[in-house]
Design a protein around this motif. Structure first.
Motif, PDB file in Angstrom:
ATOM      1  N   GLY A 180       0.829  -1.203   0.000  1.00 49.49           N
ATOM      2  CA  GLY A 180       0.000   0.000   0.000  1.00 49.49           C
ATOM      3  C   GLY A 180       0.857   1.244   0.000  1.00 49.49           C
ATOM      4  N   THR A 181       0.457   2.250   0.770  1.00 55.59           N
ATOM      5  CA  THR A 181       1.191   3.511   0.834  1.00 55.59           C
ATOM      6  C   THR A 181       1.670   3.757   2.252  1.00 55.59           C
ATOM      7  N   ASN A 182       2.565   4.733   2.395  1.00 55.86           N
ATOM      8  CA  ASN A 182       3.047   5.076   3.730  1.00 55.86           C
ATOM      9  C   ASN A 182       1.901   5.553   4.619  1.00 55.86           C
ATOM     10  N   ALA A 183       0.980   6.306   4.044  1.00 57.95           N
ATOM     11  CA  ALA A 183      -0.128   6.845   4.830  1.00 57.95           C
ATOM     12  C   ALA A 183      -1.224   5.823   5.074  1.00 57.95           C
ATOM     13  N   ASN A 184      -1.345   4.858   4.182  1.00 62.95           N
ATOM     14  CA  ASN A 184      -2.382   3.839   4.314  1.00 62.95           C
ATOM     15  C   ASN A 184      -1.790   2.469   4.007  1.00 62.95           C
ATOM     16  N   PRO A 185      -0.931   1.973   4.911  1.00 59.85           N
ATOM     17  CA  PRO A 185      -0.235   0.717   4.628  1.00 59.85           C
ATOM     18  C   PRO A 185      -1.076  -0.505   4.972  1.00 59.85           C
ATOM     19  N   ASN A 186      -0.677  -1.625   4.411  1.00 56.32           N
ATOM     20  CA  ASN A 186      -1.297  -2.913   4.722  1.00 56.32           C
ATOM     21  C   ASN A 186      -0.223  -3.806   5.345  1.00 56.32           C
ATOM     22  N   TRP A 187      -0.304  -3.991   6.672  1.00 58.97           N
ATOM     23  CA  TRP A 187       0.678  -4.785   7.397  1.00 58.97           C
ATOM     24  C   TRP A 187       0.206  -6.240   7.468  1.00 58.97           C
ATOM     25  N   LYS A 188       1.096  -7.166   7.171  1.00 59.37           N
ATOM     26  CA  LYS A 188       0.756  -8.577   7.312  1.00 59.37           C
ATOM     27  C   LYS A 188       2.035  -9.388   7.495  1.00 59.37           C
ATOM     28  N   SER A 189       1.859 -10.642   7.891  1.00 55.38           N
ATOM     29  CA  SER A 189       3.004 -11.519   8.088  1.00 55.38           C
ATOM     30  C   SER A 189       3.635 -11.893   6.747  1.00 55.38           C
ATOM     31  N   VAL A 190       4.930 -12.150   6.778  1.00 56.91           N
ATOM     32  CA  VAL A 190       5.661 -12.621   5.608  1.00 56.91           C
ATOM     33  C   VAL A 190       5.321 -14.093   5.380  1.00 56.91           C
ATOM     34  N   ASP A 191       5.252 -14.511   4.131  1.00 51.06           N
ATOM     35  CA  ASP A 191       5.050 -15.933   3.822  1.00 51.06           C
ATOM     36  C   ASP A 191       6.146 -16.746   4.514  1.00 51.06           C
ATOM     37  N   GLY A 192       5.731 -17.696   5.324  1.00 49.98           N
ATOM     38  CA  GLY A 192       6.701 -18.524   6.031  1.00 49.98           C
ATOM     39  C   GLY A 192       7.157 -17.966   7.359  1.00 49.98           C
ATOM     40  N   TYR A 193       6.631 -16.791   7.749  1.00 48.34           N
ATOM     41  CA  TYR A 193       7.011 -16.209   9.045  1.00 48.34           C
ATOM     42  C   TYR A 193       5.800 -15.476   9.640  1.00 48.34           C
ATOM     43  N   ASP A 194       5.215 -16.066  10.674  1.00 46.88           N
ATOM     44  CA  ASP A 194       4.071 -15.464  11.361  1.00 46.88           C
ATOM     45  C   ASP A 194       4.594 -14.469  12.394  1.00 46.88           C
ATOM     46  N   ALA A 195       4.287 -13.202  12.202  1.00 49.87           N
ATOM     47  CA  ALA A 195       4.822 -12.150  13.072  1.00 49.87           C
ATOM     48  C   ALA A 195       4.258 -12.205  14.483  1.00 49.87           C
ATOM     49  N   THR A 196       3.180 -12.951  14.701  1.00 52.49           N
ATOM     50  CA  THR A 196       2.600 -13.031  16.046  1.00 52.49           C
ATOM     51  C   THR A 196       3.156 -14.200  16.852  1.00 52.49           C
ATOM     52  N   THR A 197       3.770 -15.188  16.177  1.00 51.11           N
ATOM     53  CA  THR A 197       4.300 -16.351  16.898  1.00 51.11           C
ATOM     54  C   THR A 197       5.749 -16.671  16.542  1.00 51.11           C
ATOM     55  N   GLY A 198       6.273 -16.086  15.489  1.00 49.81           N
ATOM     56  CA  GLY A 198       7.620 -16.401  15.043  1.00 49.81           C
ATOM     57  C   GLY A 198       8.688 -15.754  15.912  1.00 49.81           C
ATOM     58  N   ALA A 199       9.913 -16.281  15.802  1.00 51.86           N
ATOM     59  CA  ALA A 199      11.059 -15.738  16.520  1.00 51.86           C
ATOM     60  C   ALA A 199      12.304 -15.951  15.668  1.00 51.86           C
ATOM     61  N   LEU A 200      13.316 -15.119  15.895  1.00 51.07           N
ATOM     62  CA  LEU A 200      14.569 -15.242  15.173  1.00 51.07           C
ATOM     63  C   LEU A 200      15.484 -16.286  15.800  1.00 51.07           C
ATOM     64  N   GLN A 201      15.191 -16.683  17.041  1.00 58.85           N
ATOM     65  CA  GLN A 201      15.980 -17.732  17.692  1.00 58.85           C
ATOM     66  C   GLN A 201      15.782 -19.054  16.951  1.00 58.85           C
ATOM     67  N   SER A 202      16.794 -19.930  17.015  1.00 61.33           N
ATOM     68  CA  SER A 202      16.740 -21.172  16.241  1.00 61.33           C
ATOM     69  C   SER A 202      17.647 -22.225  16.874  1.00 61.33           C
ATOM     70  N   ILE A 203      17.298 -23.481  16.662  1.00 63.65           N
ATOM     71  CA  ILE A 203      18.159 -24.569  17.139  1.00 63.65           C
ATOM     72  C   ILE A 203      19.459 -24.621  16.353  1.00 63.65           C
ATOM     73  N   TYR A 204      19.515 -23.943  15.201  1.00 61.98           N
ATOM     74  CA  TYR A 204      20.726 -23.929  14.387  1.00 61.98           C
ATOM     75  C   TYR A 204      21.717 -22.844  14.826  1.00 61.98           C
ATOM     76  N   LEU A 205      21.283 -21.980  15.735  1.00 64.57           N
ATOM     77  CA  LEU A 205      22.163 -20.922  16.236  1.00 64.57           C
ATOM     78  C   LEU A 205      21.999 -20.871  17.758  1.00 64.57           C
TER      79      LEU A 205
END
Length: 873
Positions: free
Chosen positions: A339-364
């Motif tokens: 969308g636009t800066n004044a009227n944006p559309n915020w949503k989760s990235v495909d493959g990453y749910d912003a409400t439950t995801g984390a950057l922590q990982s068993i690989y790091l």
């Protein structure tokens, strides 16, 4: 002789009757049961006999008793938090029974407050804006962290999306600045947790936990905060502990129903002997938490203890605390914006749910590099925010007679620990990241060597915020002497504090796929096929940010005399004024980084990352030795219109000193006149308080002006320097619609503006114009309670440039508590029931309009359900 014997017999009979009567009069008893309006017994109600030293508390059946009473008329007082106090006249005659019924009290304007005042005072008679939250009220908002508790306090902006700590907290449009709670002090029992609220990676809320030891929380905005505590011109949030005078305890165990969490709380307090009380308790918890980190992210607990001895003219409380907790720190994460800066559309990235995801990982799971002493050091990512706090303190308060009172609050705290969490310094497509290492570079998965092929095509450049907290200990002492002269009260005080700030920044850089299911690390090869990274690590340091290897070893020695004067001009009109002088002495040193070659993994080979290892440059530390000082003042008045209404007005000015935030900019740290060590805040306010039979209403209009001289923000690698002003209105209310239905609400309107620099006239970043909460609770079938809470805010701008808008949101929480048996209850609570994507901050200030952008933002956690079984005894 006969006459004499007869007389003696009669006298003996009279004496026996007198002795019998005296014995009987000294052995009368008073007993009864205390219950609520529904007839349920109340445990822990304080029952005192007026004008005596006799007191007791009700047991688990709501029963109380007194023995050895005279046959006379006495007055007894029943007091219990959350209920209206009752005073009854009782005629004692033998075994007397007096039952008592208490009514819940929404009228908290009668509450006596101790925060931000020199003497305890009823709210309606004080010229400050203050909110009290009891444990029951806190439970009703179903918070998942300490910072979430603050969101229901009017005027307080608490960005509680970072987990159990590292939250950004501000008040009345005053800027959050570079993070933490710069202008607002968090206190425990009247003393600051840390002398500075915005120390990088060591904010005060990291070292604070809410548990069953807390009786209530008091929060003051503006008012006398600037003169009654150091570095708190915006306000004070005070955690007040139970003392054991109300006998009883609580055992509870909570489980996450849809997330990994197990927590047990236990506390108990009571009377040991005559005038001797204790309270002890704490918690332990373990689990992954609401977000998917792939490991046990939250693990640790707290234990607190206090003992109080009452004397005829005062009391002494000795207290101790031990905190050793590990809590995951949530950083900004990938979010898609179109969308636009004044009227944006915020949503989760495909493959990453912003409400439950984390950057922590068993690989790091670990961060490996050179420690502050130049030796190899390994830190577990699972440690997260790891506060270790050991403290012991005492509070002594005595009435010296002839209008003199003395109070001394003293505490020594040893704070150490660490802070480690992955931060996304950049989000970009695989080709963009690969080309940053040179044309023709390629990416592959570190675990199996396969070519990078994540469906969303995104890669995160991770900077591991690995900060070792070597010594954050402090000493605090606040001594006050008060003299009452008819209608004038004079309090002179002296505050002394020594705060250590010793920490080491030991950061590395990694490449990681964007995924909410244990994201894998990514290696990079140049066009010639040379491996430029090892298991995802491409730099021992942070070259994208100028390699921020740093070490601080500084101490802040503060002395602050102050005076406060209260004048009761009439029975209705009172005045209060205060003046404080803070003088700080700063000594120590700080050091940057230096490049070296080092075989970190000890494999006998020097890899590409090992050719340029950044370490602390201990040989070239910058000495620090400067002074600063400032004056604070406040002047307020309160007019009691009647016993149900009052108005107040107040002006105040104070400052907040900087600590580590200015140890970057290359100033002359040996000359206090050349150090931008202070930021100033002026406030004015006018308020109205109204009591009702079943509730209260509280309104405060405020104006603030902030002169901020600049501080360093690590995430933006920049100096933040602005002036601000704000104008607003706070509303707070509670009302018992019926005996079973209670409504509680708050609303804050703030019009804030930047008044200097390139963003002059803009709205400060992340500051909404409207914040609100609405909490209805309903009691049904005597022992059961159902409640909801609606906590929300209007839209705000991501950055001071005022381009990208963060949408407004409302978080809906709820709970139901069911009484199973006497003292036993089951509570099921839900947080963010509608799984709302609520963005609280964003690193990017704008997007390319009408296309999908990937920004770094922190959001509130998604829906979570928990169950707790509690037993009060």
């Amino acid at each position: 002789m006969k006459t004499t014997n007869s007389l003696l017999k009669k006298m003996g009979l009279v004496m026996a009757l007198l002795l019998f009567n005296f014995s009987f009069s000294q052995n009368s008893n008073l007993s009864g049961t205390v219950s609520d309006a529904s007839g349920n017994p109340l445990q822990g109600v304080n029952i005192t006999i007026k004008n005596s030293n006799k007191a007791t508390a009700t047991d688990s059946d709501g029963k109380y008793s007194f023995s050895d009473l005279k046959n006379e008329t006495i007055n007894i007082i029943a007091a219990y938090i959350g209920f209206k106090s009752v005073e009854l006249k009782v005629s004692i005659d033998g075994n007397t029974i007096q039952n008592i019924s208490l009514v819940e009290n929404a009228n908290v304007l009668d509450d006596v407050v101790i925060t931000g005042v020199v003497n305890p005072k009823a709210k309606i008679k004080s010229s400050v804006s203050i909110t009290s939250l009891g444990t029951e009220q806190i439970t009703q908002s179903a918070p998942r962290s300490t910072a979430e508790i603050f969101r229901t306090i009017p005027g307080i902006r608490s960005e509680s999306s970072g987990g159990e700590g590292n939250s950004n907290i501000s008040v009345r449009g005053v800027p959050i600045s570079s993070g933490g709670s710069k202008y607002l002090q968090l206190q425990e029992d009247g003393l600051p947790v840390l002398l500075f609220g915005d120390i990088a990676f060591a904010t005060a809320d990291i070292f604070t936990r809410f548990d069953g030891n807390i009786a209530r929380i008091e929060a003051i905005r503006g008012g006398s905060a600037s003169t009654l505590s150091t570095n708190s011109p915006g306000g004070i949030i005070n955690f007040i502990s139970k003392t054991g005078k109300t006998e009883g305890g609580n055992l509870s165990t909570a489980f996450g129903l849809d997330y990994g969490n197990f927590r047990t709380d236990l506390d108990y307090g009571g009377k040991i002997g005559e005038g001797l009380y204790f309270h002890a308790g704490g918690f332990y918890r373990t689990g992954e938490g609401i977000r998917n980190t792939g490991f046990n992210s939250n693990n640790g607990g707290q234990f607190k203890f206090n003992i109080t001895k009452e004397f005829e003219n005062g009391s002494i409380t000795v207290y101790a605390k031990f905190l050793n907790d590990r809590a995951v720190a949530y950083m900004p994460m990938p979010v898609a914006v179109s969308g636009t800066n004044a009227n944006p559309n915020w949503k989760s990235v495909d493959g990453y749910d912003a409400t439950t995801g984390a950057l922590q990982s068993i690989y790091l799971t670990h961060n490996l590099g050179l420690g502050p002493d130049g030796n190899v050091r390994r830190e577990a990512v699972a440690n997260g925010m790891h506060p270790i706090s050991k403290s012991i303190g005492a509070n002594a308060s005595f009435d010296l007679g002839d209008g003199w009172k003395i109070n001394d609050n003293i505490r020594l705290t040893l704070n150490t620990g660490g802070f480690i969490s992955p931060f996304p310094a950049e989000l970009a497509t695989a080709s963009t990241i690969a080309n940053s290492f040179g044309a023709g570079s390629t990416l592959s998965y570190a675990d199996n060597g396969a070519a990078f092929n994540t469906p969303n095509g995104l890669v995160a450049r991770i900077h591991m915020f690995d900060t070792q907290l070597n010594n954050m200990g402090n000493f605090m002492n606040d001594l006050r002497l008060t003299k009452k002269l008819d209608k004038i009260g004079i309090t002179a005080g002296f505050f002394k504090s020594m705060q250590n700030v010793s920490m080491s920044w030991l950061w590395n850089s990694y490449l990681q796929e964007v995924s909410d299911a244990n994201p894998r690390l990514i290696n990079v090869k140049n066009a010639a096929g040379t491996l430029l990274s090892e298991n995802g690590l491409y730099a021992y340091g942070t070259p994208a940010w100028g390699n921020l290897a740093r070490n601080y070893d500084t101490q802040y020695n503060v002395s602050a005399p102050y005076i406060n004067i209260t004048v009761d001009a009439t029975e209705k009109l009172s005045f209060e004024g205060g003046l404080r002088y803070d003088k700080g002495k700063v000594t120590g040193s700080f050091a940057g980084g230096v490049s070296t070659t080092y075989d970190i993994n000890n494999d006998g080979k020097i890899s590409v990352p090992e050719q340029n290892v950044y370490a602390i440059d201990n040989a070239n530390a910058t000495p620090v030795n400067y002074d600063y000082d400032y004056y604070s003042y406040t002047l307020g008045a309160n007019f009691l219109i009647n016993n149900r209404q009052s108005v107040f007005a107040r002006i105040s000015k104070g400052a907040s000193a900087k600590a580590d935030r200015i140890l970057f900019s290359g100033l002359n740290y040996l000359d206090g006149n050349k150090i931008n060590a202070l930021d100033f805040l002026q406030q004015s306010e006018i308020g109205y308080k109204q009591k009702f039979n079943r509730g209260y209403f509280y309104a405060t209009a405020f104006h603030s002006k902030t002169d901020e001289q600049g501080g360093y923000e690590a995430t933006s690698n920049s100096i933040i320097k602005n002036n601000y002003k704000s104008l607003g209105l706070e509303l707070e209310s509670a009302y018992n619609v019926t005996d079973n239905l209670n409504l509680r609400s708050s609303l804050t309107y703030t019009k804030a503006e930047i008044t200097s620099g390139d963003n002059n006239g803009n709205q400060p970043r992340r500051q909404p114009k409207l914040m609100y909460s609405f909490i209805p609770t309903y009691k049904f079938m005597n022992k059961n309670t159902l409640g909801l809470s609606f906590v929300g805010q209007s839209k705000a701008f991501a950055q001071d440039s005022n381009q990208l808008v963060m949408d407004g949101f409302v978080i809906v929480n709820g709970f139901v508590e069911v009484g199973i048996a006497k003292g036993l209850s089951l509570n099921i609570s839900g947080n963010n029931l509608f799984n709302t994507l609520a963005i609280t901050e964003a690193e990017e200030g704008s997007i390319t309009e009408n296309k999908v952008n990937y920004v770094r933002a922190r959001s509130m956690t998604g829906r979570s359900l928990s169950m707790a079984l509690s037993y009060k005894f």
